[in-house]
Design a protein around this motif. Structure first.
Motif, short mmCIF file in Angstrom:
data_model
loop_
_atom_site.label_atom_id
_atom_site.label_comp_id
_atom_site.label_asym_id
_atom_site.label_seq_id
_atom_site.Cartn_x
_atom_site.Cartn_y
_atom_site.Cartn_z
N LYS A 570 0.86 -1.19 0.00
CA LYS A 570 0.00 0.00 0.00
C LYS A 570 0.89 1.24 0.00
O LYS A 570 1.48 1.61 1.02
N LEU A 615 -5.64 -2.42 4.96
CA LEU A 615 -4.86 -3.17 3.98
C LEU A 615 -5.82 -4.03 3.17
O LEU A 615 -6.93 -4.34 3.63
N ASP A 616 -5.41 -4.43 1.99
CA ASP A 616 -6.23 -5.36 1.21
C ASP A 616 -6.51 -6.59 2.06
O ASP A 616 -5.65 -7.07 2.82
#
Length: 996
Positions: A570, A615-616
């Motif tokens: 990220k 975060l993903d």
């Protein structure tokens, strides 16, 4: 009646006993007023409180507040025109005019001529005192001296105070107390919302006590910059700025409307809307005056702010530092700040930085040196031939991190470099001429072309800039500096070491494990040390064109060689002002940052304060399910555990170019000297040296890309607001209408059942220990600013009120609601409480039952049973951000005292301001050496009569197990004892304003 002729002799007696007389004078004044309404006795605060002649003068100021090249216009969307002074203030001015003697220093008022004829105004001339001691004073102390002389009325500020400062060389080692009145106050929205909530609540309290609520109004300029609310919800996208701002307004609409209401309800308050930049960069580039000209009187700019990094303005030669929100509120209302006259560390700089070494490397080196030297509570003043090698932005970077090295200020006196920066940033030629003329005439300007008179400092340090080497700091503290060449070895030591500031205790057999996962359909992998967040963020660095353009050059070289940041990292770029965007675009380098994923995400603090966004999900799951020690690399100033992101246990502070380099490498487990960063498009290995720009390359881009017009146009636009802000509708009322259903803005209970009689001093009897801590418990541990955990008491409170989890927002954004913040106190998921025997998290043991509960639930159980509580702690308790909720929260939980080895400066003051007793163990002692487990009950023997307590006196603490030990009561000044007597600083201010 109070006879004016007696004022001089009476003032010293009244001042010496001001704190002790507050309660008795308050009641006496009411009694005598009832007997003879025409001859009221002055309250103690009239002897040491508001200087209404100067306060009203600042409100009437006919000179525009904004003395920049751009003429300031304050539109209705930002702030109405400053209204005429209220009649009540005029009456108070006349009432007090007879009380204060004339300024005894009026004879040194001197006219400052203009070069072409005419004059700039008058000033209090330090040379006119003809005192040889002044020439030896540090420049930072001269600013305190000028303020004392200008405000001297033998009530608020006495001639004795002035003499203490002139005799600084002899008085500073004695910890003498002086008053100080800053020229202005600076707020950001996380701390600004509770400040405005408190002001609104104080107006209600004034009403309930039968007084005039309009007395609650700022009497000095107050600037509030909304910069702490934007989160990195969307990154790596061309439209990230717009989407993140839209979500920012959706989450914070109520808060923003409240702040906009405050800008109209309170005089002298400016609110700079979201999307404008980071408060300290805006302060540096725009708000900083350097020299004020108010009604023809010139004086140095000075500022206190509710953010600890207010010190950044010290790089501009403006005296500024962080204070707690409650102290700032008192300063707004005209209360003089009581402070201990500080020692000053002289820090001599020589030489020049080597090629490729950045200002960030320098500040991390300085931070480590000063932490080792010990500068808590002191000023640091920089001087020497090396000063000419540092740009203003480099100086500001060093000044910014004063809280990290522990100093009150890191001060750079004004010189030619300062003047050049003022011109670069759009201040008018006439303004700069006035600043230079005033500072030269008053011996506050450093001209390195002239022989330097030797100044006296409390202690000395020296650094040759050539000795600074590239470095980063971490993984858990800003002052744990690691030279770049040692980083790989240091990382492996951290994996091996037991859990602590430099340890994760990862078993040897697990250190090399690789976790494979799918990231949006493509194969991905993580291991210990993998970078998952890379953020160019924070006022510390984004105000510095050399490191920002340096980062862009790294990205450019990487693109040309065919390197690419992994998509699951990220990446984000959050400039501190719109100027950065302008020069990145002008240089043609922004496109390379975009190619590496460093798209601009917003104009605010973002990742540096924990607003890093999620975060993903695939990345988060890979970390959590495999217990990966994931890393974040950011160009910020704080990396305390749990602050940046709950899933990044290793967090490193680095220069913006190094942030890009580590993002490209994808791991902190790398030796940049020996190992390649990646493979280029030609199939060859690419090393660090291949992408690192030279100092000369960076300087050329800075010279051609950073232009004065960029600053002018950026700050012209700020005055117009933005469409989302301008569309906010707020009521035109002076009293706030509280909404009981609001989860953002809630009427706090501080003044509930308040009477005009101070509650008096108090000890603590048979209290339970709520928490037992070790060293370095930060304000992030005490009062988190990041995300609200889904199972926490705060989450439960919000869910019960119909708030969806996706709308929880952050703790920082909900600081206007005491119910949320009390539940969020000690809610950090990484907090270590010794009562839990090694378990990490926001719980504690309820001693009477042995139950393991959330801290909030345990505290409420103690309160329901009528039990007081205390906190045991180690060294540096309360370090980190100047967060007033770290004191307000414990007070609401029922904590009556904190016993620690040492306190961070602002936090200790905040505890006193909320009526909590700060005690220090004696040297060489702590809870462990005394055999305290936290399962005891504690009695603190403090007199109930405030006259029997002295600053720094010894206090006996006994336990129900028969142990007894002596602590130092950390009430550091007489004024702090007055606050304690009144139950806190805000009740003290209210009672004294009413008595006037």
């Amino acid at each position: 009646m109070f006879i004016t002729s007696a004022s001089a002799s009476a003032s010293s007696l009244l001042r010496a006993s001001r704190a002790r007389l507050c309660g008795s004078l308050s009641s006496a004044s009411r009694t005598l007023a009832a007997q003879s309404p025409h001859s009221p006795l002055p309250s103690a605060n009239q002897c040491r409180s508001l200087s209404f002649s100067s306060a009203v003068r600042s409100l009437r100021c006919s000179v525009p507040r904004w003395s920049h090249g751009v003429e300031w216009r304050s539109p209705a969307s930002l702030r109405p025109q400053i209204r005429a002074v209220a009649p009540v203030i005029e009456r108070l001015q006349r009432k007090f005019a007879t009380m204060a003697s004339e300024n005894p220093f009026k004879g040194i008022l001197t006219t400052l001529p203009k070069a072409g004829g005419g004059d700039f105004g008058k000033f209090y001339s330090l040379p006119a005192l003809n005192d040889p001691r002044i020439g030896k004073l540090p420049y930072s102390i001269r600013i305190l001296l000028e303020s004392a002389i200008r405000n001297c009325d033998n009530f608020q500020v006495t001639k004795e105070d002035v003499e203490k400062i002139i005799d600084w060389e002899n008085t500073s080692p004695k910890q003498v107390e002086i008053p100080f009145k800053p020229a202005r106050v600076l707020l950001q929205d996380f701390t600004g919302v509770p400040a405005v909530v408190d002001l609104a609540c104080m107006r209600d309290a004034m009403n309930k006590l039968g007084s005039d609520s309009n007395k609650i109004n700022p009497l000095v300029p107050v600037d509030l910059v909304i910069d702490h609310s934007v989160q990195v919800d969307v990154a790596r996208s061309e439209n990230a700025v717009q989407v993140n701002m839209e979500r920012e307004f959706q989450r914070n609409n109520e808060r923003f409307a409240f702040l906009k209401w405050g800008s109209t309800a309170f005089r002298n308050m400016l609110v700079v809307p979201p999307g404008s930049g980071i408060v300290h960069q805006v302060n540096l580039e725009y708000l900083g005056r350097v020299v004020f000209n108010t009604d023809g009187i010139l004086y140095p700019d000075s500022v206190v702010g509710t953010d600890s990094h207010t010190t950044m303005i010290d790089g501009l030669g403006v005296a500024g530092w962080g204070v707690g929100g409650i102290e700032a509120e008192a300063a707004m209302l005209g209360q003089p700040m009581s402070m201990v006259l500080p020692g000053v560390v002289g820090f001599k700089l020589s030489g020049k930085l080597r090629d490729g070494v950045t200002a960030t490397d320098l500040v991390l080196t300085v931070t480590q040196m000063l932490r080792k030297h010990g500068v808590v509570g002191k000023f640091v003043e920089f001087y020497g031939d090396g000063m000419g090698e540092l740009s203003l932005a480099d100086r500001a970077t060093i000044a910014n991190m004063s809280p990290e090295y522990g100093a009150t200020m890191g001060f750079f006196p004004v010189d030619h470099v300062t003047l050049q920066y003022l011109k670069l940033t759009g201040r008018s030629d006439e303004t700069v001429a006035m600043i230079e003329a005033y500072l030269r005439e008053n011996k506050m300007f450093v001209d390195y072309n002239e022989p330097q008179q030797e100044r006296v400092y409390s202690s000395y340090l020296e650094l040759n800039l050539v000795d600074v080497e590239p470095c980063i700091s971490g993984p858990k503290r800003p002052h744990d500096r690691v030279p770049l060449k040692d980083m790989k070895a240091d990382w492996h030591s951290c994996l091996d070491n037991k859990v602590g500031f430099k340890g994760f205790a990862v078993p040897k057999e697990s250190q090399d494990k690789v976790t494979k996962f799918s990231f949006h359909g493509q194969p991905a992998e993580l291991k210990h040390g993998s970078v998952v967040i890379a953020a160019i963020t924070s006022c510390t660095n984004t105000s510095n064109p050399s490191v920002m353009l340096g980062a862009a050059l790294v990205a450019k070289k990487a693109c040309e060689l065919g390197l690419q940041v992994k998509p699951w990292i990220k990446t984000s770029l959050a400039p501190g002002s719109g100027v950065v965007t302008k020069y990145l675009l002008k240089s043609g380098l922004q496109k390379y940052l975009n190619e590496q994923g460093f798209n601009i995400v917003g104009y605010g603090c973002t990742t540096c304060i924990g607003n890093s966004g999620d975060l993903d999900e695939s990345v988060g799951s890979a970390i959590s399910e495999n217990d990966i020690i994931a890393a974040a690399v950011l160009s910020g100033n704080r990396n305390f555990e749990g602050r940046v992101h709950p899933l990044t246990r290793a967090n490193y502070l680095a220069s913006p170019p190094l942030v890009v380099a580590y993002a490209l490498a994808g791991t902190v487990d790398i030796d940049f000297d020996k190992e390649p960063i990646g493979t280029g498009k030609d199939g060859k290995s690419v090393y660090f040296k291949d992408i690192w720009p030279s100092t000369e390359e960076i300087a050329q881009v800075v010279q051609s890309s950073v232009l004065p017009e960029m600053f002018k146009s950026t700050y012209e636009a700020i005055t117009k607001g933005n469409p989302m802000w301008n569309q906010l509708s707020v009521p035109a009322t002076t009293m706030y209408k509280w909404d009981p259903n609001s989860t953002y803005i809630h009427e706090p209970p501080y003044f509930k059942d308040m009477t005009m009689d101070p509650p008096g001093a108090h000890g603590v009897k048979e209290a339970y220990c709520l928490l037992n801590f070790g060293d370095s418990i930060t304000t992030d541990h005490i009062s988190p600013a990041g995300s609200i955990h889904k199972d926490s008491p705060a989450a439960k409170y919000l869910l019960e009120r119909g708030v969806d989890r996706k709308d929880f927002n952050s703790y920082g954004s909900r600081r206007g609601n005491d119910e949320v913040m009390a539940r969020g106190t000690f809610a950090n998921i990484r907090i270590v409480n010794k009562l839990l025997n090694g378990e990490v998290g926001p719980r504690t043991v309820h001693i009477p039952t042995g139950e393991k509960l959330y801290v909030f639930d345990a505290a409420m159980k103690y309160k329901a049973a009528g039990h007081d509580t205390i906190v045991l702690a180690g060294a540096e308790y309360g370090s980190g951000s100047s967060r007033d909720w770290a004191a307000k929260g414990p007070m609401l939980l029922g904590v009556k005292a904190v016993i620690a080895k040492s306190f961070e400066r602002i936090h200790r003051s905040n505890l006193v301001g909320m009526g909590i007793v700060p005690l220090c163990f004696k040297a060489g002692e702590d809870a462990d050496t005394l055999g305290l487990t936290g399962h005891e009950r504690y009695t603190i023997d403090l007199p109930s009569n405030i006259t029997e307590i002295r600053p720094g006196q010894d206090v006996t603490v006994t336990t129900d197990t028969g142990k007894s030990f002596t602590c130092t009561a950390r009430f550091d000044t007489e004024v702090e004892l007055a606050y304690f007597n009144h139950g806190g600083i805000l009740p003290y201010v209210i009672r004294n304003l009413i008595n006037q």
